[in-house]
Motif scaffolding. Structure first.
Motif, PDB file in Angstrom:
ATOM      1  N   UNK A 174      -5.587   2.442  -0.754  1.00 41.62           N
ATOM      2  CA  UNK A 174      -4.927   2.831  -2.004  1.00 41.62           C
ATOM      3  C   UNK A 174      -5.355   4.238  -2.411  1.00 41.62           C
ATOM      4  N   UNK A 175      -6.669   4.507  -2.246  1.00 40.77           N
ATOM      5  CA  UNK A 175      -7.190   5.797  -2.678  1.00 40.77           C
ATOM      6  C   UNK A 175      -6.557   6.942  -1.885  1.00 40.77           C
ATOM      7  N   UNK A 176      -6.394   6.729  -0.570  1.00 39.09           N
ATOM      8  CA  UNK A 176      -5.784   7.788   0.245  1.00 39.09           C
ATOM      9  C   UNK A 176      -4.357   8.054  -0.224  1.00 39.09           C
TER      10      UNK A 176
ATOM     11  N   UNK B 162      -2.201   7.726   8.430  1.00 39.01           N
ATOM     12  CA  UNK B 162      -1.033   7.356   9.234  1.00 39.01           C
ATOM     13  C   UNK B 162      -0.088   6.387   8.551  1.00 39.01           C
ATOM     14  N   UNK B 163      -0.567   5.693   7.531  1.00 39.48           N
ATOM     15  CA  UNK B 163       0.312   4.759   6.799  1.00 39.48           C
ATOM     16  C   UNK B 163       1.270   5.489   5.868  1.00 39.48           C
TER      17      UNK B 163
ATOM     18  N   UNK C 113       1.724  -3.863   1.920  1.00 40.52           N
ATOM     19  CA  UNK C 113       1.361  -3.816   3.349  1.00 40.52           C
ATOM     20  C   UNK C 113       0.295  -2.760   3.629  1.00 40.52           C
ATOM     21  N   UNK C 114       0.139  -1.808   2.696  1.00 38.18           N
ATOM     22  CA  UNK C 114      -0.887  -0.780   2.905  1.00 38.18           C
ATOM     23  C   UNK C 114      -2.286  -1.345   2.712  1.00 38.18           C
ATOM     24  N   UNK C 115      -2.351  -2.509   2.091  1.00 43.29           N
ATOM     25  CA  UNK C 115      -3.653  -3.115   1.850  1.00 43.29           C
ATOM     26  C   UNK C 115      -4.086  -3.983   3.021  1.00 43.29           C
TER      27      UNK C 115
END
Ligand code: HEC
Length: 311
Positions: free
Chosen positions: A96-98, A130-131, A290-292
């Motif tokens: 999340x931070x990125x 990359x996400x 999905x990023x998590x």
């Protein structure tokens, strides 16, 4: 129009944040729901900007922190965000931070973290980059790869995952582990969906979702919740004559509206007390879940969902 809505919501948010020292769980839910609404620019107003920055500080490490930083683009939190990334790049918070650092135009701090190493950690951070689907993220990743040959294939940054229907088709061919998938579900989805014996009944029940949707559609439902919102589960914002603002799923009788909010709280409002109602433009299901998770967890999750069939 939009602006007025944003101001009303902000006024409500400030009330919640400052009128009471400790916001009640219900207040918090409202704030959380509000964070799904449109972004609101406070940069032109020092007083509001200060209020948002203070509130963001008080939420560090707590629920709703990332959403708040996101909604109000709180640049002052960039130094805290990069700590999340450096502490443990494989944690959910780091992903999340990125994402947020890019949104806050703090690409340079990620570039610095990549340069700082050590290599295993930098590779893990590159994977998070990359996400992200933006040109800046892709550029940063290319620069990183050009100077750092990955040590092993495992550490290779994830491809721009799920950018195209082809990516999804490829994922849909993979076989996951439904038991692992169930535990992913229990972490990220149970608050809104019931699947067999787990979960709460807020969004559509998923106990037979495997009979309804093929894997490709399951991926889409997770990755792009705003693409198609299921009828009956659209979100509404209800303004009352008393100045209240509620957001959730609305059902209606002759006399009153019932608003169901995330977390299972329902509130009834007499129709004569309703000043205005507006349909939300986005799904009540948050984007970016999905990023998590890792790619494997996503494949396992879809395997689990796909196994939920009509008996
Ligand atoms: C904050 C609540 C919330 C969370 C958390 C949530 N969802 Fe949803 N979901 C909804 C709502 C509301 C809908 C219906 C509106 C829509 O289609 O966007 C929905 C729709 C869906 C659908 C489509 C169902 C259908 O019948 O077409 C799927 C599949 C789904 N969610 C899966 C998931 C998975 C998997 C997770 C966890 C990674 C998850 N959801 C997390 C609220 C949520």
């Amino acid at each position: 129009m939009k602006n007025i809505l944003a101001q009303l919501l902000f006024a409500l948010f400030v009330n919640i944040a400052f009128a009471e020292e400790e916001a009640s769980p219900k207040d918090r839910l409202i704030v959380e729901t509000l964070t799904r609404l449109e972004r609101f620019d406070v940069s032109g107003n020092e007083k509001w900007k200060g209020a948002v920055e203070r509130y963001a500080r008080s939420l560090r490490g707590k629920e709703g922190y990332f959403e708040l930083v996101d909604q109000f683009a709180v640049k002052a939190e960039a130094s805290v965000l990069i700590q999340f990334v450096q502490k443990d790049p494989s944690a959910e918070d780091a992903a999340k931070a990125v994402q947020l650092l890019f949104r806050l135009d703090k690409k340079q701090s990620i570039a610095n973290a990549l340069a700082a190493g050590p290599k295993a950690k930098a590779d893990a951070i590159a994977k998070l980059v990359g996400f992200i689907q933006t040109p800046e993220a892709k550029k940063l990743l290319e620069e990183y790869r050009a100077t750092n040959k990955p040590a092993s294939t495992v550490a290779v940054a994830a491809p721009a995952l799920l950018a195209t229907p082809e990516d999804i088709a490829l994922l849909a061919k993979r076989k996951g582990d439904p038991v692992q998938g169930k535990s992913v579900f229990q972490k990220l989805c149970f608050a809104c969906h019931k699947a067999g014996d787990v979960g709460l009944d807020y969004g559509p029940g998923l106990s037979e979702i495997g009979s309804k949707l093929p894997k490709t559609e399951l991926y889409l439902a997770i990755v792009k919740p705003n693409a198609g919102v299921s009828f009956d589960y659209e979100g509404w914002i209800v303004h009352t004559n008393q100045g209240g603002v509620l957001a959730g799923i609305v059902t209606e009788s002759d006399e009153e509206l019932t608003i169901r909010m995330v977390g299972g709280i329902s509130q009834k409002v007499k129709k004569s007390d309703v000043a205005k109602r507006e349909k939300m433009k986005v799904s009540l299901m948050p984007e970016g879940l999905h990023l998590a998770m890792s790619e494997k967890e996503l494949v396992d999750l879809v395997e689990f969902l796909s196994s939920l069939r009509t008996k």
